[in-house]
Write a protein that holds these residues in place. Structure first.
Motif, PDB file in Angstrom:
ATOM      1  N   ASN A  82       0.811  -1.218   0.000  1.00  0.00           N
ATOM      2  CA  ASN A  82       0.000   0.000   0.000  1.00  0.00           C
ATOM      3  C   ASN A  82       0.849   1.275   0.000  1.00  0.00           C
ATOM      4  O   ASN A  82       0.363   2.334   0.379  1.00  0.00           O
ATOM      5  N   LYS A  83       2.117   1.172  -0.436  1.00  0.00           N
ATOM      6  CA  LYS A  83       2.997   2.338  -0.383  1.00  0.00           C
ATOM      7  C   LYS A  83       3.632   2.618  -1.736  1.00  0.00           C
ATOM      8  O   LYS A  83       4.143   1.715  -2.409  1.00  0.00           O
ATOM      9  N   ALA A  84       3.596   3.898  -2.125  1.00  0.00           N
ATOM     10  CA  ALA A  84       4.330   4.354  -3.297  1.00  0.00           C
ATOM     11  C   ALA A  84       5.776   4.629  -2.901  1.00  0.00           C
ATOM     12  O   ALA A  84       6.130   4.578  -1.717  1.00  0.00           O
ATOM     13  N   ALA A  85       6.627   4.932  -3.899  1.00  0.00           N
ATOM     14  CA  ALA A  85       8.043   5.174  -3.630  1.00  0.00           C
ATOM     15  C   ALA A  85       8.455   6.518  -4.219  1.00  0.00           C
ATOM     16  O   ALA A  85       8.228   6.775  -5.410  1.00  0.00           O
ATOM     17  N   LEU A  86       9.051   7.377  -3.389  1.00  0.00           N
ATOM     18  CA  LEU A  86       9.585   8.651  -3.859  1.00  0.00           C
ATOM     19  C   LEU A  86      10.985   8.399  -4.412  1.00  0.00           C
ATOM     20  O   LEU A  86      11.913   8.125  -3.663  1.00  0.00           O
ATOM     21  N   LEU A  87      11.137   8.493  -5.728  1.00  0.00           N
ATOM     22  CA  LEU A  87      12.401   8.164  -6.382  1.00  0.00           C
ATOM     23  C   LEU A  87      13.294   9.380  -6.587  1.00  0.00           C
ATOM     24  O   LEU A  87      14.507   9.238  -6.704  1.00  0.00           O
ATOM     25  N   LEU A 138      -4.659   3.224  -3.511  1.00  0.00           N
ATOM     26  CA  LEU A 138      -3.713   4.303  -3.802  1.00  0.00           C
ATOM     27  C   LEU A 138      -3.080   4.794  -2.502  1.00  0.00           C
ATOM     28  O   LEU A 138      -3.743   4.854  -1.463  1.00  0.00           O
ATOM     29  N   ASP A 139      -1.816   5.147  -2.586  1.00  0.00           N
ATOM     30  CA  ASP A 139      -1.115   5.699  -1.424  1.00  0.00           C
ATOM     31  C   ASP A 139      -1.331   7.220  -1.409  1.00  0.00           C
ATOM     32  O   ASP A 139      -0.477   7.992  -1.828  1.00  0.00           O
ATOM     33  N   MET A 140      -2.487   7.627  -0.910  1.00  0.00           N
ATOM     34  CA  MET A 140      -2.827   9.047  -0.898  1.00  0.00           C
ATOM     35  C   MET A 140      -1.957   9.837   0.076  1.00  0.00           C
ATOM     36  O   MET A 140      -1.761  11.049  -0.096  1.00  0.00           O
ATOM     37  N   GLU A 141      -1.411   9.176   1.075  1.00  0.00           N
ATOM     38  CA  GLU A 141      -0.558   9.874   2.046  1.00  0.00           C
ATOM     39  C   GLU A 141       0.715  10.397   1.383  1.00  0.00           C
ATOM     40  O   GLU A 141       1.099  11.562   1.564  1.00  0.00           O
ATOM     41  N   THR A 142       1.388   9.549   0.599  1.00  0.00           N
ATOM     42  CA  THR A 142       2.607   9.978  -0.097  1.00  0.00           C
ATOM     43  C   THR A 142       2.289  11.060  -1.125  1.00  0.00           C
ATOM     44  O   THR A 142       3.035  12.040  -1.263  1.00  0.00           O
TER      45      THR A 142
END
Length: 224
Positions: A82-87, A138-142
């Motif tokens: 449930n987490k996206a990644a900041l690249l 969707l990872d709305m927090e990120t």
């Protein structure tokens, strides 16, 4: 758990039989956890978590990048579903000057965006590049944390403009994070058409890094 190798990559010249996106079809199935992976470590870590999950899961992997992506993986690591990644994080100076944009993408779009960062910065802009490793949920927090900095959103999407992944994300952002937006959401989606076989025609239909550079320029200069 189902692992699907697919995606609409630029410069494949394989036609709709191989390149037509099916992400939106799968997203319409209730109850699925749907993830994507654009690197070996993400694919391995997410797959491990899916096997251990009690519910049905679907992982998209980029078919073209699977032929060229290499790297070491941590065999003991499970990645969250449930987490996206900041690249890549935009510089503070770009944020302060209003020249930073949050870019959401996945699969082949990750490579296209990464290869475009230097050109975007040369134009005087910068981006928070977020890989959507989870499409559902969707990872709305990120996304929210990034938009709180940039206040502008661009989605580089492999699926079609009508009923696609980008449409779902744009709707969610507009409903939940509208107050963080200083500009309309910019969607860079595939045209509502079968993916052409000819490379020259494919270039007009499938969005790529050059479209992202122009999209960031447009949104930062208010050409929407």
């Amino acid at each position: 758990t189902i692992i699907g190798a697919g995606g609409t990559a630029p410069n494949q010249a394989l036609g709709a039989e191989h390149s037509q996106p099916l992400h939106a079809y799968v997203m319409g199935i209730p109850g699925l956890k749907i993830c994507t992976a654009a690197s070996p470590d993400a694919a391995y870590g997410i797959t491990k978590s899916m096997i251990r999950d009690n519910g049905p899961c679907f992982l998209f992997c980029p078919v073209k990048m699977m032929k060229e992506s290499k790297g070491k993986v941590d065999l003991d690591k499970c990645m969250p579903l449930n987490k996206a990644a900041l690249l890549h994080e935009a510089s503070q100076s770009a944020v302060d000057s209003g020249n930073a944009v949050t870019v959401l993408t996945y699969l082949h779009g990750v490579k296209e965006a990464q290869l475009s960062i230097d050109e975007i910065k040369a134009e005087g802009f910068d981006i928070d590049l977020i890989e959507l490793r989870t499409l559902k949920p969707l990872d709305m927090e990120t996304i929210s944390k990034s938009l709180a900095r940039t206040n502008k959103l661009c989605i580089l999407d492999e699926s079609t403009k009508s009923g696609g992944v980008g449409a779902t994300i744009s709707a969610a952002v507009s409903e939940e994070l509208f107050d963080l937006l200083d500009a309309p959401v910019k969607r860079l989606c595939m045209d509502d058409a079968p993916v052409p076989y000819a490379s020259s025609m494919e270039e007009a239909v499938v969005k790529r890094g050059a479209d992202l550079v122009q999209g960031v320029f447009d949104i930062c200069t208010k050409k929407w």
